[in-house]
Scaffold this motif. Structure first.
Motif, PDB file in Angstrom:
ATOM      1  N   LEU A   1       4.409   7.076   2.300  1.00 51.26           N
ATOM      2  CA  LEU A   1       4.699   5.882   3.101  1.00 51.26           C
ATOM      3  C   LEU A   1       4.265   4.627   2.373  1.00 51.26           C
ATOM      4  O   LEU A   1       3.161   4.558   1.820  1.00 51.26           O
ATOM      5  CB  LEU A   1       3.966   5.961   4.440  1.00 51.26           C
TER       6      LEU A   1
ATOM      7  N   LYS B   1      -9.398  -2.072   4.460  1.00 53.46           N
ATOM      8  CA  LYS B   1      -8.825  -0.730   4.414  1.00 53.46           C
ATOM      9  C   LYS B   1      -8.762  -0.135   5.809  1.00 53.46           C
ATOM     10  O   LYS B   1      -9.732  -0.174   6.558  1.00 53.46           O
ATOM     11  CB  LYS B   1      -9.659   0.158   3.498  1.00 53.46           C
ATOM     12  N   VAL B   2      -7.611   0.416   6.156  1.00 51.99           N
ATOM     13  CA  VAL B   2      -7.407   1.056   7.447  1.00 51.99           C
ATOM     14  C   VAL B   2      -7.648   2.555   7.297  1.00 51.99           C
ATOM     15  O   VAL B   2      -7.123   3.188   6.388  1.00 51.99           O
ATOM     16  CB  VAL B   2      -5.981   0.801   7.963  1.00 51.99           C
TER      17      VAL B   2
ATOM     18  N   TYR C   1       0.694   5.340   0.945  1.00 47.25           N
ATOM     19  CA  TYR C   1      -0.054   6.379   1.642  1.00 47.25           C
ATOM     20  C   TYR C   1       0.629   7.728   1.436  1.00 47.25           C
ATOM     21  O   TYR C   1       1.845   7.805   1.218  1.00 47.25           O
ATOM     22  CB  TYR C   1      -0.095   6.106   3.152  1.00 47.25           C
TER      23      TYR C   1
ATOM     24  N   PHE D   1      -7.261   6.204   9.188  1.00 44.35           N
ATOM     25  CA  PHE D   1      -6.479   6.816  10.249  1.00 44.35           C
ATOM     26  C   PHE D   1      -7.119   8.117  10.725  1.00 44.35           C
ATOM     27  O   PHE D   1      -7.756   8.836   9.938  1.00 44.35           O
ATOM     28  CB  PHE D   1      -5.059   7.123   9.753  1.00 44.35           C
ATOM     29  N   GLY D   2      -6.910   8.426  11.996  1.00 43.50           N
ATOM     30  CA  GLY D   2      -7.249   9.738  12.516  1.00 43.50           C
ATOM     31  C   GLY D   2      -6.183  10.745  12.122  1.00 43.50           C
ATOM     32  O   GLY D   2      -5.177  10.399  11.489  1.00 43.50           O
ATOM     33  N   THR D   3      -6.391  11.985  12.494  1.00 46.32           N
ATOM     34  CA  THR D   3      -5.494  13.070  12.090  1.00 46.32           C
ATOM     35  C   THR D   3      -4.243  13.170  12.957  1.00 46.32           C
ATOM     36  O   THR D   3      -3.360  13.958  12.661  1.00 46.32           O
ATOM     37  CB  THR D   3      -6.224  14.414  12.123  1.00 46.32           C
ATOM     38  N   GLY D   4      -4.178  12.369  13.999  1.00 45.31           N
ATOM     39  CA  GLY D   4      -2.967  12.348  14.811  1.00 45.31           C
ATOM     40  C   GLY D   4      -3.001  13.314  15.985  1.00 45.31           C
ATOM     41  O   GLY D   4      -3.646  14.358  15.929  1.00 45.31           O
TER      42      GLY D   4
ATOM     43  N   GLU E   1      -7.405   4.893  -4.999  1.00 42.91           N
ATOM     44  CA  GLU E   1      -8.494   5.457  -4.206  1.00 42.91           C
ATOM     45  C   GLU E   1      -9.039   6.696  -4.903  1.00 42.91           C
ATOM     46  O   GLU E   1      -8.404   7.272  -5.797  1.00 42.91           O
ATOM     47  CB  GLU E   1      -7.994   5.818  -2.815  1.00 42.91           C
TER      48      GLU E   1
ATOM     49  N   PHE F   1       0.832  -1.196   0.000  1.00 41.03           N
ATOM     50  CA  PHE F   1       0.000   0.000   0.000  1.00 41.03           C
ATOM     51  C   PHE F   1       0.866   1.245   0.000  1.00 41.03           C
ATOM     52  O   PHE F   1       1.911   1.278   0.631  1.00 41.03           O
ATOM     53  CB  PHE F   1      -0.906   0.017   1.242  1.00 41.03           C
TER      54      PHE F   1
ATOM     55  N   GLN G   1       0.948  11.458   3.508  1.00 42.41           N
ATOM     56  CA  GLN G   1       0.705  12.158   4.768  1.00 42.41           C
ATOM     57  C   GLN G   1       1.073  13.623   4.555  1.00 42.41           C
ATOM     58  O   GLN G   1       2.242  13.998   4.633  1.00 42.41           O
ATOM     59  CB  GLN G   1       1.533  11.549   5.901  1.00 42.41           C
TER      60      GLN G   1
ATOM     61  N   GLN H   1      -1.892  16.638   8.456  1.00 46.60           N
ATOM     62  CA  GLN H   1      -3.062  15.821   8.146  1.00 46.60           C
ATOM     63  C   GLN H   1      -2.787  14.351   8.409  1.00 46.60           C
ATOM     64  O   GLN H   1      -1.677  13.955   8.711  1.00 46.60           O
ATOM     65  CB  GLN H   1      -3.466  16.029   6.680  1.00 46.60           C
ATOM     66  N   SER H   2      -3.842  13.575   8.284  1.00 49.43           N
ATOM     67  CA  SER H   2      -3.723  12.153   8.540  1.00 49.43           C
ATOM     68  C   SER H   2      -3.175  11.430   7.309  1.00 49.43           C
ATOM     69  O   SER H   2      -2.922  12.030   6.277  1.00 49.43           O
ATOM     70  CB  SER H   2      -5.093  11.598   8.898  1.00 49.43           C
ATOM     71  N   LEU H   3      -3.011  10.137   7.446  1.00 47.55           N
ATOM     72  CA  LEU H   3      -2.577   9.320   6.320  1.00 47.55           C
ATOM     73  C   LEU H   3      -3.751   9.083   5.387  1.00 47.55           C
ATOM     74  O   LEU H   3      -4.852   8.742   5.821  1.00 47.55           O
ATOM     75  CB  LEU H   3      -2.053   7.978   6.804  1.00 47.55           C
TER      76      LEU H   3
ATOM     77  N   LEU I   1      -4.778   6.858   1.954  1.00 46.81           N
ATOM     78  CA  LEU I   1      -4.377   5.771   1.065  1.00 46.81           C
ATOM     79  C   LEU I   1      -4.428   6.247  -0.379  1.00 46.81           C
ATOM     80  O   LEU I   1      -5.464   6.743  -0.833  1.00 46.81           O
ATOM     81  CB  LEU I   1      -5.289   4.565   1.260  1.00 46.81           C
TER      82      LEU I   1
ATOM     83  N   PHE J   1      -1.294   8.039  16.242  1.00 48.09           N
ATOM     84  CA  PHE J   1      -2.420   7.927  15.320  1.00 48.09           C
ATOM     85  C   PHE J   1      -3.334   6.788  15.742  1.00 48.09           C
ATOM     86  O   PHE J   1      -2.873   5.654  15.933  1.00 48.09           O
ATOM     87  CB  PHE J   1      -1.930   7.656  13.893  1.00 48.09           C
TER      88      PHE J   1
END
Lengths: 114, 115
Positions: free
Chosen positions: A92, B102-103, A35, B105-108, A58, A33, A37, A41-43, A45, B90
Motif C-alpha cells: 500500500l 509514524k502511524v 506499507y 496499526f493494530g492487526t485488524g 524501517e 509511505f 500488509q 497481519q497488520s500494516l 511501514l 483497523f
C-alpha cells in the motif's frame, strides 16, 4: 483530501523476478509511505519517501530488497526485488495531507509470488 | 514506542444488531487515534479520528468511538449494523505532535454482518 492511484492492482509473479509498483497522487505531497500488509497481519511501514532524497527504511527492510524512487512530489515507485513466496502481500502507498493528521491510502497491490 | 491491540480478529454479528470493536493502545506520549476501514479488494479509508477535544467522535455512517485515556482504549461502536458494514477495521495511533508522525496499526478486526 488526496486521491491515490496504484498500479498494478494485483499480480502473480515467479520467484526470483522483480515487480515495480507505481503510486500516483492527485496533489503534491512532501512525504509518501509504503506499507506491507501480510496475510492476517497488520500494516507494516516499509519506508518513507521524500522527494529529492533517499528513502528512509524501517527496521527489517533494506534498499536492495525494496528500492524506492521519488522523482517528483506526486509520484513514487516501490520495487520488490528477487521475490520469494514470503513476499506475497498487499503493498500500500500512503500520503499524509499537511494539516489533516490523516493518512490517505491507495487501493493496494495484491502480490502473489509462486 | 507505541502499540495497538485489537483483541478480536473476527466479529460476526447479525444485521441490525449493535457491535463493538475493541481497541487498546499503549504509548509514553499523548496520541492521536484513528479507525480505518478496508472493504474487500480496496485500500484503507479513514472512518473517524480523535485528535483533541470531545472524547466521543462520530463518522458519517453511524459509527462512533470514545477515547478513554484512563483505560487507554478507543473502542468502535455502532448501534445497528448493515450488510454494507462488512469489512476489516483497523485501529491506529500516532504521537500527538506537529508534523508527520509514524502511524502504528493494530492487526485488524474483520466484521462480518450476517443477514
Amino acid at each position: 483530501s488526496a486521491v491515490i492511484s496504484q498500479k498494478p492492482s494485483r499480480d502473480i509473479c515467479q520467484r526470483g523476478t522483480s515487480l515495480t509498483i507505481q503510486c500516483q497522487v492527485d496533489s503534491q505531497v512532501t512525504m509518501m509511505f509504503w506499507y506491507r500488509q501480510q496475510p492476517g497481519q497488520s500494516l507494516t511501514l516499509i519506508a518513507t519517501a521524500n522527494q529529492g532524497s533517499e528513502a528512509t527504511y524501517e527496521s527489517g527492510f533494506v534498499i536492495d530488497k525494496f528500492p524506492i524512487s521519488r522523482p517528483n512530489l506526486t509520484f513514487s515507485t516501490l520495487t520488490v526485488s528477487n521475490m520469494s513466496p514470503e513476499d506475497s502481500s498487499i503493498y500500500l502507498c500512503s500520503v499524509e495531507v499537511p494539516g489533516t493528521s490523516e493518512a490517505f491510502f491507495g487501493q493496494g497491490t495484491r502480490l502473489t509470488v509462486v | 514506542a507505541q502499540s495497538v491491540t485489537q483483541l478480536d480478529s473476527q466479529v460476526p454479528v447479525f444485521e441490525e444488531a449493535p457491535v463493538e470493536l475493541r481497541c487498546n493502545y499503549s504509548s509514553s506520549v499523548s496520541v492521536y487515534l484513528f479507525w480505518y476501514v478496508q472493504y474487500p479488494n480496496q485500500g484503507l479509508q479513514l472512518l473517524l479520528k480523535y485528535l483533541s477535544g470531545s472524547t466521543l467522535v462520530e463518522s458519517i455512517n453511524g459509527f462512533e468511538a470514545e477515547f478513554n485515556k484512563s483505560q487507554t482504549s478507543f473502542h468502535l461502536r455502532k448501534p445497528s449494523v448493515h450488510i454494507s458494514d462488512t469489512a476489516e477495521y483497523f485501529c491506529a495511533v500516532s504521537p500527538a505532535r506537529g508534523g508527520y508522525q509514524k502511524v502504528t496499526f493494530g492487526t485488524g478486526t474483520k466484521l462480518q454482518v450476517i443477514p
